[in-house]
Design a protein around this motif. Structure first.
Motif, PDB file in Angstrom:
ATOM      1  N   UNK A  64      16.047  -2.424   4.155  1.00  0.00           N
ATOM      2  CA  UNK A  64      14.750  -2.123   3.271  1.00  0.00           C
ATOM      3  C   UNK A  64      13.708  -1.501   4.148  1.00  0.00           C
ATOM      4  N   UNK A  65      12.937  -0.702   3.324  1.00  0.00           N
ATOM      5  CA  UNK A  65      11.950   0.013   4.113  1.00  0.00           C
ATOM      6  C   UNK A  65      10.609  -1.221   4.399  1.00  0.00           C
ATOM      7  N   UNK A  66      10.019  -1.091   5.634  1.00  0.00           N
ATOM      8  CA  UNK A  66       8.866  -2.084   5.968  1.00  0.00           C
ATOM      9  C   UNK A  66       7.717  -1.092   6.148  1.00  0.00           C
TER      10      UNK A  66
ATOM     11  N   UNK B 227       3.183  -1.343   5.944  1.00  0.00           N
ATOM     12  CA  UNK B 227       1.837  -2.058   5.830  1.00  0.00           C
ATOM     13  C   UNK B 227       1.550  -2.275   4.377  1.00  0.00           C
ATOM     14  N   UNK B 228       0.954  -3.274   3.979  1.00  0.00           N
ATOM     15  CA  UNK B 228       0.689  -3.314   2.637  1.00  0.00           C
ATOM     16  C   UNK B 228      -0.192  -2.352   2.054  1.00  0.00           C
ATOM     17  N   UNK B 229      -1.066  -1.597   2.576  1.00  0.00           N
ATOM     18  CA  UNK B 229      -1.892  -0.777   1.982  1.00  0.00           C
ATOM     19  C   UNK B 229      -1.353   0.771   2.452  1.00  0.00           C
ATOM     20  N   UNK B 230      -0.098   0.866   2.648  1.00  0.00           N
ATOM     21  CA  UNK B 230       0.514   2.223   2.921  1.00  0.00           C
ATOM     22  C   UNK B 230       0.991   2.569   1.314  1.00  0.00           C
ATOM     23  N   UNK B 231       0.712   3.918   1.148  1.00  0.00           N
ATOM     24  CA  UNK B 231       1.266   4.443  -0.129  1.00  0.00           C
ATOM     25  C   UNK B 231       2.343   4.190  -0.910  1.00  0.00           C
ATOM     26  N   UNK B 232       3.540   3.950   0.109  1.00  0.00           N
ATOM     27  CA  UNK B 232       4.558   3.346  -0.584  1.00  0.00           C
ATOM     28  C   UNK B 232       4.902   1.901  -1.034  1.00  0.00           C
ATOM     29  N   UNK B 233       3.802   1.276  -0.434  1.00  0.00           N
ATOM     30  CA  UNK B 233       3.866  -0.261  -0.597  1.00  0.00           C
ATOM     31  C   UNK B 233       3.984  -0.607  -1.925  1.00  0.00           C
ATOM     32  N   UNK B 234       3.407   0.052  -3.052  1.00  0.00           N
ATOM     33  CA  UNK B 234       3.364  -0.205  -4.314  1.00  0.00           C
ATOM     34  C   UNK B 234       4.654   0.103  -5.177  1.00  0.00           C
TER      35      UNK B 234
ATOM     36  N   UNK C  69       2.652  -3.328  11.540  1.00  0.00           N
ATOM     37  CA  UNK C  69       1.237  -4.028  10.939  1.00  0.00           C
ATOM     38  C   UNK C  69       0.241  -3.421  11.234  1.00  0.00           C
ATOM     39  N   UNK C  70       0.236  -2.338  12.516  1.00  0.00           N
ATOM     40  CA  UNK C  70      -1.183  -1.710  12.773  1.00  0.00           C
ATOM     41  C   UNK C  70      -1.064  -0.329  12.024  1.00  0.00           C
ATOM     42  N   UNK C  71      -0.125  -0.177  11.185  1.00  0.00           N
ATOM     43  CA  UNK C  71      -0.224   1.119  10.387  1.00  0.00           C
ATOM     44  C   UNK C  71       0.302   2.484  11.045  1.00  0.00           C
ATOM     45  N   UNK C  72       0.878   2.168  12.350  1.00  0.00           N
ATOM     46  CA  UNK C  72       1.245   3.364  13.174  1.00  0.00           C
ATOM     47  C   UNK C  72       2.591   3.992  12.346  1.00  0.00           C
ATOM     48  N   UNK C  73       3.378   3.132  11.874  1.00  0.00           N
ATOM     49  CA  UNK C  73       4.410   3.786  11.195  1.00  0.00           C
ATOM     50  C   UNK C  73       5.162   3.016  10.334  1.00  0.00           C
ATOM     51  N   UNK C  74       6.271   3.356   9.739  1.00  0.00           N
ATOM     52  CA  UNK C  74       7.346   2.562   8.649  1.00  0.00           C
ATOM     53  C   UNK C  74       8.680   2.273   9.512  1.00  0.00           C
ATOM     54  N   UNK C  75       9.360   1.075   9.333  1.00  0.00           N
ATOM     55  CA  UNK C  75      10.693   1.076   9.779  1.00  0.00           C
ATOM     56  C   UNK C  75      11.417   0.513   8.873  1.00  0.00           C
ATOM     57  N   UNK C  76      12.757   0.204   9.234  1.00  0.00           N
ATOM     58  CA  UNK C  76      13.956  -0.216   8.228  1.00  0.00           C
ATOM     59  C   UNK C  76      14.407  -1.197   9.031  1.00  0.00           C
ATOM     60  N   UNK C  77      14.447  -2.437   8.334  1.00  0.00           N
ATOM     61  CA  UNK C  77      15.036  -3.664   8.774  1.00  0.00           C
ATOM     62  C   UNK C  77      15.858  -4.323   7.942  1.00  0.00           C
ATOM     63  N   UNK C  78      16.853  -5.423   8.214  1.00  0.00           N
ATOM     64  CA  UNK C  78      17.529  -5.964   7.141  1.00  0.00           C
ATOM     65  C   UNK C  78      16.573  -6.758   6.272  1.00  0.00           C
ATOM     66  N   UNK C  79      16.836  -6.540   4.939  1.00  0.00           N
ATOM     67  CA  UNK C  79      16.061  -7.412   3.903  1.00  0.00           C
ATOM     68  C   UNK C  79      16.063  -8.911   4.222  1.00  0.00           C
ATOM     69  N   UNK C  80      16.919  -9.452   4.617  1.00  0.00           N
ATOM     70  CA  UNK C  80      17.112 -10.929   4.879  1.00  0.00           C
ATOM     71  C   UNK C  80      16.050 -11.092   5.870  1.00  0.00           C
ATOM     72  N   UNK C  81      16.163 -10.575   6.940  1.00  0.00           N
ATOM     73  CA  UNK C  81      15.254 -10.716   8.142  1.00  0.00           C
ATOM     74  C   UNK C  81      13.616 -10.594   7.743  1.00  0.00           C
ATOM     75  N   UNK C  82      13.577  -9.414   6.736  1.00  0.00           N
ATOM     76  CA  UNK C  82      11.867  -9.202   6.357  1.00  0.00           C
ATOM     77  C   UNK C  82      11.629 -10.730   5.498  1.00  0.00           C
TER      78      UNK C  82
ATOM     79  N   UNK D 262       5.052  -5.392   3.949  1.00  0.00           N
ATOM     80  CA  UNK D 262       5.765  -5.084   2.528  1.00  0.00           C
ATOM     81  C   UNK D 262       7.133  -4.551   2.636  1.00  0.00           C
ATOM     82  N   UNK D 263       8.117  -5.221   1.940  1.00  0.00           N
ATOM     83  CA  UNK D 263       9.430  -4.702   2.025  1.00  0.00           C
ATOM     84  C   UNK D 263       9.730  -3.886   0.843  1.00  0.00           C
ATOM     85  N   UNK D 264      10.325  -2.727   0.902  1.00  0.00           N
ATOM     86  CA  UNK D 264      10.264  -1.858  -0.306  1.00  0.00           C
ATOM     87  C   UNK D 264      12.055  -1.715  -0.411  1.00  0.00           C
ATOM     88  N   UNK D 265      12.902  -1.758  -1.390  1.00  0.00           N
ATOM     89  CA  UNK D 265      14.069  -1.322  -1.764  1.00  0.00           C
ATOM     90  C   UNK D 265      14.374   0.288  -1.392  1.00  0.00           C
TER      91      UNK D 265
END
Length: 303
Positions: free
Chosen positions: A165-167, A169-176, A231-244, A253-256
């Motif tokens: 999933x895409x990870x 910060x909660x205030x990122x434009x994609x978070x919603x 978490x500092x808003x430096x960038x986004x990442x991709x990690x296993x959904x189970x891990x998140x 925030x994790x987005x599919x």
């Protein structure tokens, strides 16, 4: 033919020198030569060609060396099996895992195993060469991606299928967003593991499939630093959904991801021709139960 004679023979083969082999075995060169002579007389063929001060294996010697290795392995197997009958708590276990998997699969599990079996010695090593190290005997068990083709000596136990999933910060434009198409990643500043990391290889495969390139990502080698940068808003990442889901951090925030959804299959590996004691069997059982627990917790939270 005695086991001791085969051990003497193997020691000579290792050094290709009688006096050095005798020194390693803490015996005399004359005794070593005599034992080899007994072997050759019993077999009716020479095991070494004597060429001046040098020696070389004959065809008979090559056959005996190959078969001796099998004999030593079986003797070692028997010794370990008998020792294993004494007590589980005296067991030792060396496990190889992919970098980044420790936080999800092992931290809590190892604590539980230590509390239950405090004398059990377990070593967990993060490595990109899990398969190779289990195959060559460096590790007793491995937890890694399912190999496309496994050696016939390797047992592969499917553990779980994980989607990425895409990870952000909660205030990122994609978070919603509930879902994000994979090709939208080229719009983002990404934080990733190095190109040799298995997770990055999965992401790069999806990039090739979509014909896109992630430009100038920030590269880090540890999961903690990667999460910190997100978490500092430096960038986004991709990690296993189970891990998140397991980390359950309010600052992430994790987005599919869709079209495609990056994923991989994780398994347990071990050599079928190597002794697998109670400690290894216990660990496999506990790891399977632990993964099921995580799945159940995730299902309840989504419900």
């Amino acid at each position: 033919m005695e086991l001791r004679q085969l051990e003497y023979f193997a020691a000579i083969c290792k050094e290709m020198h009688f006096s050095r082999a005798a020194e390693n075995l803490c015996t005399t060169q004359s005794n070593l030569s005599q034992q080899i002579k007994f072997l050759e007389n019993e077999l009716g063929l020479p095991l070494f060609d004597r060429i001046g001060k040098r020696i070389a294996l004959t065809e008979a010697g090559k056959i005996l060396l190959e078969q001796s290795q099998y004999i030593f392995e079986h003797v070692d197997y028997a010794k370990k099996a008998i020792m294993d009958l004494k007590t589980l708590d005296s067991g030792r276990l060396d496990i190889g895992i992919l970098p980044g998997d420790g936080e999800l699969l092992f931290d809590a599990l190892l604590i539980e195993l230590h509390n239950t079996h405090p004398k059990l010695s377990i070593s967990v090593t993060e490595t990109m060469d899990v398969y190779e190290q289990v195959l060559n005997g460096t590790r007793d068990l491995g937890v890694t991606t399912v190999p496309s083709k496994a050696d016939e000596r390797m047992a592969v136990i499917p553990l779980f299928h994980e989607e990425f999933a895409l990870a952000v910060r909660p205030d990122h434009p994609f978070a919603k967003s509930k879902v994000v198409p994979f090709d939208q990643l080229q719009q983002l500043k990404m934080v990733l593991f190095g190109s040799e990391h298995q997770m990055t290889k999965v992401i790069q495969s999806c990039c090739r499939e979509q014909g896109i390139v992630i430009d100038n990502p920030i590269v880090t080698s540890t999961l903690s630093s990667l999460l910190s940068l997100v978490k500092q808003g430096i960038g986004a990442t991709i990690l296993p959904k189970m891990l998140l889901d397991y980390i359950d951090d309010d600052n992430i925030a994790a987005i599919t991801l869709i079209n495609p959804t990056p994923s991989q299959d994780i398994c347990i590996l071990y050599r079928t021709d190597k002794f697998r004691g109670q400690a290894a069997k216990l660990f496999i059982k506990e790891l399977q139960a632990f993964i099921q627990l995580i799945k159940d917790q995730t299902s309840r939270s989504l419900g």
